[in-house]
Design a protein around this motif. Sequence first.
Motif, mmCIF file in Angstrom:
data_model
loop_
_atom_site.group_PDB
_atom_site.id
_atom_site.type_symbol
_atom_site.label_atom_id
_atom_site.label_comp_id
_atom_site.label_asym_id
_atom_site.label_seq_id
_atom_site.Cartn_x
_atom_site.Cartn_y
_atom_site.Cartn_z
ATOM 1 N N ASP A 74 -11.179 16.555 -17.914
ATOM 2 C CA ASP A 74 -11.543 15.779 -19.099
ATOM 3 C C ASP A 74 -11.507 14.282 -18.783
ATOM 4 N N PRO A 75 -12.337 13.478 -19.472
ATOM 5 C CA PRO A 75 -12.457 12.036 -19.176
ATOM 6 C C PRO A 75 -11.141 11.273 -19.300
ATOM 7 N N GLN A 76 -10.271 11.644 -20.243
ATOM 8 C CA GLN A 76 -9.023 10.923 -20.417
ATOM 9 C C GLN A 76 -8.116 11.076 -19.200
ATOM 10 N N THR A 77 -8.006 12.310 -18.693
ATOM 11 C CA THR A 77 -7.204 12.536 -17.484
ATOM 12 C C THR A 77 -7.785 11.779 -16.305
ATOM 13 N N LEU A 78 -9.111 11.796 -16.189
ATOM 14 C CA LEU A 78 -9.764 11.088 -15.096
ATOM 15 C C LEU A 78 -9.504 9.589 -15.186
ATOM 16 N N GLN A 79 -9.560 9.045 -16.401
ATOM 17 C CA GLN A 79 -9.318 7.615 -16.591
ATOM 18 C C GLN A 79 -7.866 7.255 -16.245
ATOM 19 N N ASN A 80 -6.922 8.097 -16.634
ATOM 20 C CA ASN A 80 -5.513 7.829 -16.320
ATOM 21 C C ASN A 80 -5.274 7.847 -14.811
ATOM 22 N N CYS A 81 -5.929 8.780 -14.118
ATOM 23 C CA CYS A 81 -5.767 8.871 -12.665
ATOM 24 C C CYS A 81 -6.369 7.642 -11.970
ATOM 25 N N GLU A 82 -7.513 7.194 -12.455
ATOM 26 C CA GLU A 82 -8.133 6.003 -11.868
ATOM 27 C C GLU A 82 -7.274 4.767 -12.127
ATOM 28 N N ARG A 83 -6.651 4.689 -13.300
ATOM 29 C CA ARG A 83 -5.772 3.560 -13.593
ATOM 30 C C ARG A 83 -4.553 3.570 -12.678
ATOM 31 N N TYR A 84 -4.006 4.757 -12.440
ATOM 32 C CA TYR A 84 -2.861 4.878 -11.535
ATOM 33 C C TYR A 84 -3.245 4.419 -10.132
ATOM 34 N N CYS A 85 -4.431 4.810 -9.668
ATOM 35 C CA CYS A 85 -4.897 4.404 -8.347
ATOM 36 C C CYS A 85 -5.062 2.887 -8.272
ATOM 37 N N MET A 86 -5.599 2.282 -9.323
ATOM 38 C CA MET A 86 -5.826 0.845 -9.343
ATOM 39 C C MET A 86 -4.501 0.080 -9.301
ATOM 40 N N GLN A 87 -3.457 0.616 -9.939
ATOM 41 C CA GLN A 87 -2.176 -0.065 -10.014
ATOM 42 C C GLN A 87 -1.340 0.070 -8.738
ATOM 43 N N ASN A 88 -1.570 1.119 -7.958
ATOM 44 C CA ASN A 88 -0.675 1.407 -6.838
ATOM 45 C C ASN A 88 -1.328 1.329 -5.472
ATOM 46 N N TYR A 89 -2.654 1.238 -5.428
ATOM 47 C CA TYR A 89 -3.318 1.240 -4.135
ATOM 48 C C TYR A 89 -4.335 0.107 -4.065
ATOM 49 N N SER A 90 -4.879 -0.078 -2.890
ATOM 50 C CA SER A 90 -5.752 -1.223 -2.644
ATOM 51 C C SER A 90 -7.101 -1.070 -3.344
ATOM 52 N N ARG A 91 -7.771 -2.186 -3.491
ATOM 53 C CA ARG A 91 -9.114 -2.185 -4.090
ATOM 54 C C ARG A 91 -10.092 -1.431 -3.196
ATOM 55 N N GLU A 92 -9.894 -1.519 -1.881
ATOM 56 C CA GLU A 92 -10.787 -0.826 -0.948
ATOM 57 C C GLU A 92 -10.759 0.680 -1.183
ATOM 58 N N LEU A 93 -9.561 1.252 -1.362
ATOM 59 C CA LEU A 93 -9.441 2.686 -1.584
ATOM 60 C C LEU A 93 -10.055 3.074 -2.926
ATOM 61 N N ARG A 94 -9.779 2.307 -3.959
ATOM 62 C CA ARG A 94 -10.331 2.626 -5.282
ATOM 63 C C ARG A 94 -11.860 2.554 -5.257
ATOM 64 N N HIS A 95 -12.420 1.513 -4.610
ATOM 65 C CA HIS A 95 -13.882 1.392 -4.525
ATOM 66 C C HIS A 95 -14.479 2.559 -3.758
ATOM 67 N N PHE A 96 -13.798 2.999 -2.700
ATOM 68 C CA PHE A 96 -14.286 4.113 -1.903
ATOM 69 C C PHE A 96 -14.330 5.395 -2.738
ATOM 70 N N ILE A 97 -13.288 5.631 -3.535
ATOM 71 C CA ILE A 97 -13.232 6.829 -4.376
ATOM 72 C C ILE A 97 -14.349 6.820 -5.410
ATOM 73 N N LEU A 98 -14.508 5.706 -6.099
ATOM 74 C CA LEU A 98 -15.508 5.630 -7.177
ATOM 75 C C LEU A 98 -16.923 5.720 -6.626
ATOM 76 N N THR A 99 -17.149 5.166 -5.439
ATOM 77 C CA THR A 99 -18.480 5.240 -4.832
ATOM 78 C C THR A 99 -18.896 6.690 -4.590
ATOM 79 N N LEU A 100 -17.934 7.518 -4.233
ATOM 80 C CA LEU A 100 -18.245 8.920 -3.964
ATOM 81 C C LEU A 100 -18.298 9.756 -5.230
ATOM 82 N N SER A 101 -17.312 9.597 -6.107
ATOM 83 C CA SER A 101 -17.165 10.531 -7.230
ATOM 84 C C SER A 101 -18.108 10.244 -8.388
ATOM 85 N N ARG A 102 -18.521 8.978 -8.588
ATOM 86 C CA ARG A 102 -19.315 8.629 -9.772
ATOM 87 C C ARG A 102 -20.797 8.450 -9.487
ATOM 88 N N SER A 103 -21.169 8.424 -8.241
ATOM 89 C CA SER A 103 -22.561 8.160 -7.896
ATOM 90 C C SER A 103 -23.423 9.400 -8.077
#
Length: 402
Positions: A210-239
């Motif tokens: 569900d979108p809410q769980t996905l949004q919470n997971c992305e927020r957790y990634c943004m708060q604890n990991y680098s921008r490079e990793l978050r950008h890499f994940i979103l490039t693959l999963s949302r494209s």
Amino acid sequence: MDPSDPRHKAIPLPYCNAFCLDPPNPQNSRSSFGYPAATFQVVNRDDGHLYCLRRFDNIKSVNPKIASTVLEQWASIEHPGIATLHQCFVSQRAVFFVHQYIPGTRSFLQVANPPTLSEPVIWSAICQMVTVIRRVHGARLALRTLDLRHTLIQMDALRLRIFVNCLGIVDALEYESRKSLQELQAEDMRNFGRWILSIVTGTNITISTDPQTLQNCERYCMQNYSRELRHFILTLSRSQNPPSILDVSRALSGRLMDELDSTQLSLMRTEKALSGEYESGRALRLLLKLGFVNERPENGANRRWSQSGDCYVLTLFRDYVFHQADGAGNPVMDLGHVVTALNKLDAADEEKIVLSSRDGKSLMVVSYADVARCLDSTYHELCSGSTPPQALQRRQQQGQPY
């Protein structure tokens, strides 16, 4: 399983010694593929190796021809990060998949308290998965099972190893699927992005999350990991048109080189540990030879095997290595002396040693090379007059004494 367990009847030949790998008292007997299934660790009677066997019941869409086709596609795919498919067949009104069994691994979802992974460990896991996808896509196939349920892990103090499991199952169960290879490989890349977010957060994220769980997971990634990793994940999963595995490989070339360095260091440590075991094997071989030739009762009348013959040196050497005593007659338990003596004997060292009889009246000065030559010649003479193991086995089968 207990010998009276009725589930033994679900195991086809030539497999035996089944051990159920399913969790006890499952709430739902259906597998992650949507069909009733059971998973076992089994032994193949033909080769004696362990395998992971999955049985799917009530599968009417898979016939022997489909099973044979899927096996032909996947059996040749070998990779250190893949649990290889060894057999796929139809029997007992069920479909069976036999994969490589990898000891010491668990599904990521079976880890009771998944640890928070550091970013270098996550990038290592990403690089390992990239090589797996590259191998499969290069063979004009698609994974189709890329999520935490089908990802096996091995964790130790040094690194995290990733293995992809259950390959070929979806290909058989959905053989009539009309999706093209390009669509399936693109879905693999989107699932790759979701898989990375899953191992980052410890939550199994799929296309139906569900979108809410996905949004919470992305927020957790943004708060604890680098921008490079978050950008890499979103490039693959949302494209809608994710990059191909070749594009991803080029983008991660630097990190792939780091992973190669880590793998080489791990290999060096393994080879060092293996060399120690190999040296232990050499010492055992010497001990076995000495045990065979020393004081054989059937050769007591033979001068060569008597206490005054050429093999006398081996008896004295045995006492020199294992039966030393101090001035008070107390035994000396010096393992370092034993290991050193055996290593020098194995190397046929020219160092001289003094061998003494048990009564102390006879002394003999020999080198380790002399003892080695005596041991080899005596052992070979013993082997030349021995009874072959095949003849002993025939006598045993006929009920005759040795």
